[in-house]
Write an enzyme that holds these catalytic residues in place. Structure first.
Site, PDB file in Angstrom:
ATOM      1  N   CYS A  71       0.858  -1.191   0.000  1.00  0.00           N
ATOM      2  CA  CYS A  71       0.000   0.000   0.000  1.00  0.00           C
ATOM      3  C   CYS A  71       0.892   1.237   0.000  1.00  0.00           C
ATOM      4  CB  CYS A  71      -0.899  -0.017   1.234  1.00  0.00           C
ATOM      5  SG  CYS A  71      -2.032   1.375   1.337  1.00  0.00           S
ATOM      6  N   GLU A 110      -5.146  -8.321  -2.765  1.00  0.00           N
ATOM      7  CA  GLU A 110      -5.257  -8.405  -1.295  1.00  0.00           C
ATOM      8  C   GLU A 110      -4.428  -7.305  -0.679  1.00  0.00           C
ATOM      9  OE1 GLU A 110      -3.479  -9.850   2.647  1.00  0.00           O
ATOM     10  OE2 GLU A 110      -2.521  -9.370   0.720  1.00  0.00           O
ATOM     11  N   ARG A 163      -7.823 -12.560  11.366  1.00  0.00           N
ATOM     12  CA  ARG A 163      -6.913 -11.803  10.503  1.00  0.00           C
ATOM     13  C   ARG A 163      -7.724 -11.118   9.408  1.00  0.00           C
ATOM     14  NH1 ARG A 163      -1.564 -11.915   8.908  1.00  0.00           N
ATOM     15  NH2 ARG A 163      -1.143 -11.589   6.703  1.00  0.00           N
ATOM     16  N   ARG A 165      -8.654  -8.908   6.417  1.00  0.00           N
ATOM     17  CA  ARG A 165      -7.919  -8.379   5.275  1.00  0.00           C
ATOM     18  C   ARG A 165      -8.887  -7.834   4.229  1.00  0.00           C
ATOM     19  NH1 ARG A 165      -4.440  -8.294   8.326  1.00  0.00           N
ATOM     20  NH2 ARG A 165      -2.249  -8.845   8.073  1.00  0.00           N
TER      21      ARG A 165
END
Length: 452
Positions: A71, A110, A163, A165
């Site tokens: 990112c 992702e 987790r 995502r």
């Protein structure tokens, strides 16, 4: 179908799509150590390439592009209004160039859980608009509040790993009506399915998973605290317990210690009633109270007030010896986050994680997210009184026990922290590539303790 695996890491995307019968025709990973690990796990097909910025000319034609891309902020320059200019210099720009050159039918992306909110939502908007400008229909796991599906986590699908995502899928054809797997709200998860038996641990495993002496003492110390509180009379708070607020009296609502110190240094008379009149006073305060601001944010005022009120109600239950010992621990170990309301008040019965925000305690149902940037936050299995082993880390992310991993424990958990969960990607790809899969392997047992 032919797919490419960009920013491949350990190869979670590849495992998921190969299970669906598809063929990997190109992969890239910039980390040279992970390149070696990748090639040792995937001995058939093309050798993994390095930096995609230098290897994108070698990308062959393909039908599916998979990428867990970094990112990065996009350009905000006023005279760069085009989407191409906005993404220039970022690794997403490389993805766009590959898409333009090869026009694969499908895309699976992702990223971290807060990707949608990165740069106040601007990053995701540019990614989505850029894909749409190439003719793709795009859907992402936006937060439910904004009308989306919501982030995806393995525990939503019955796997014992919390987790969350962000995922996005894109297609040159119409997307499936439901492109992401629905949450199974009836699925109960438990860590027992991924835990290795004590007899299966080697001597090196036992050494690697050993809890540091200071951390063990800290756990026992907070257990003493819990034992001192009558369970039928004292409810544990839902807010983080900050031990430094026991008997604290610095000002935090109308002013801050920093503001008081400035006033004292300037010799302002109105500060005479303050309780911070010297640098020594200031340095004696907990680190979160020494922020150089003239007022604290509302959340911090609320936390401090809640802690002081709660500690005042239980003050008689705390022994001087316990308080003296607490203050010998580093600041982060003087905080406790109890996320086990209604559970037995014994830290060794739960899953534990030492974080900068304190010792976090959660039910023995699923593991906290593996953190890529540090090995100090590897979760502790309370009933086993040890940290997770490497094999247990693999199982949490949907990899097989015999999957080859980096030489060091630190690098293994860093790679696992950056990896995609194999089974989550499998479920997404199964929906996206509907009717395209061949030789589909059955989904594994939700315990996560075996195949991927």
């Amino acid at each position: 179908m032919r797919f490419i695996d960009l920013f491949a890491g350990l190869g979670g995307f590849r495992l998921a799509l190969e299970r669906l019968g598809h063929e990997c025709v190109f992969s890239s990973e910039i980390n040279t150590d992970l390149q070696d690990v990748y090639n040792r796990n995937f001995t058939e097909g093309p050798v993994v390439q390095g930096d995609i910025r230098r290897s994108k000319d070698r990308v062959p034609s393909h039908d599916v592009l998979c990428a867990g891309f970094p990112c990065q902020p996009f350009s905000k320059s006023g005279n760069q209004s085009g989407l191409k200019d906005k993404t220039s210099g970022t690794l997403f720009h490389e993805i766009l160039e590959i898409l333009q050159a090869h026009e694969p039918i499908y895309v699976i992306l992702e990223n971290v859980g807060n990707f949608e909110r990165h740069d106040e939502g601007r990053t995701w908007r540019i990614v989505k608009t850029s894909l749409e400008s190439l003719g793709y229909e795009v859907r992402g796991t936006e937060h439910v509040a904004s009308g989306g599906h919501g982030l995806l986590s393995p525990h939503h699908l019955g796997y014992p790993h919390h987790r969350e995502r962000f995922f996005a899928v894109a297609s040159l054809d119409a997307l499936p009506e439901v492109p992401f797997p629905l949450r199974d709200r009836s699925a109960l998860t438990s860590l027992t399915g991924i835990v290795q038996k004590s007899d299966d641990l080697s001597e090196s495993d036992r050494m690697e998973t050993r809890i540091a002496d200071q951390h063990r003492r800290c756990i026992d110390h907070w257990n003493t605290f819990l034992d001192a509180l009558p369970e039928d009379e004292v409810s544990l708070p839902s807010f983080p317990i900050w031990g430094d607020e026991i008997d604290a009296n610095y000002s935090y609502e109308e002013t801050t210690p920093w503001a008081q110190l400035l006033a004292a240094t300037a010799g302002l008379e109105h500060n005479l009633n303050g309780n911070v009149s010297s640098r020594e006073d200031f340095e004696s305060l907990p680190s979160y109270a020494r922020r150089e601001v003239v007022e604290f944010p509302d959340w911090k005022v609320r936390f401090i007030r809640s802690n002081r009120d709660w500690f005042a109600s239980i003050r008689d239950e705390l022994s001087p010896e316990w308080l003296t010992s607490l203050r010998t621990f580093p600041p982060s170990l003087r905080k406790l986050e109890w996320n086990c309301q209604g559970e037995e008040r014994d830290l060794w019965k739960h899953i534990l994680q030492f974080r900068p925000s304190g010792l976090r305690v959660k039910r023995y149902a699923n593991s906290p997210s593996l953190v890529a940037m540090t090995s100090t936050q590897i979760p502790i299995l309370g009933p086993e009184q040890r940290h997770l082993s490497r094999i247990e880390g693999l199982r949490l992310q949907g990899f097989k026990d015999n999957f080859r991993i980096p030489e060091s424990r630190t690098e293994t958990f860093k790679a696992l922290g950056n990896a995609v969960h194999v089974d989550v990607v499998y479920e997404i790809a199964k929906r996206l590539l509907r009717g395209e899969e061949t030789n589909v392997a059955p989904a594994k047992n939700p315990s996560g303790a075996g195949a991927s």
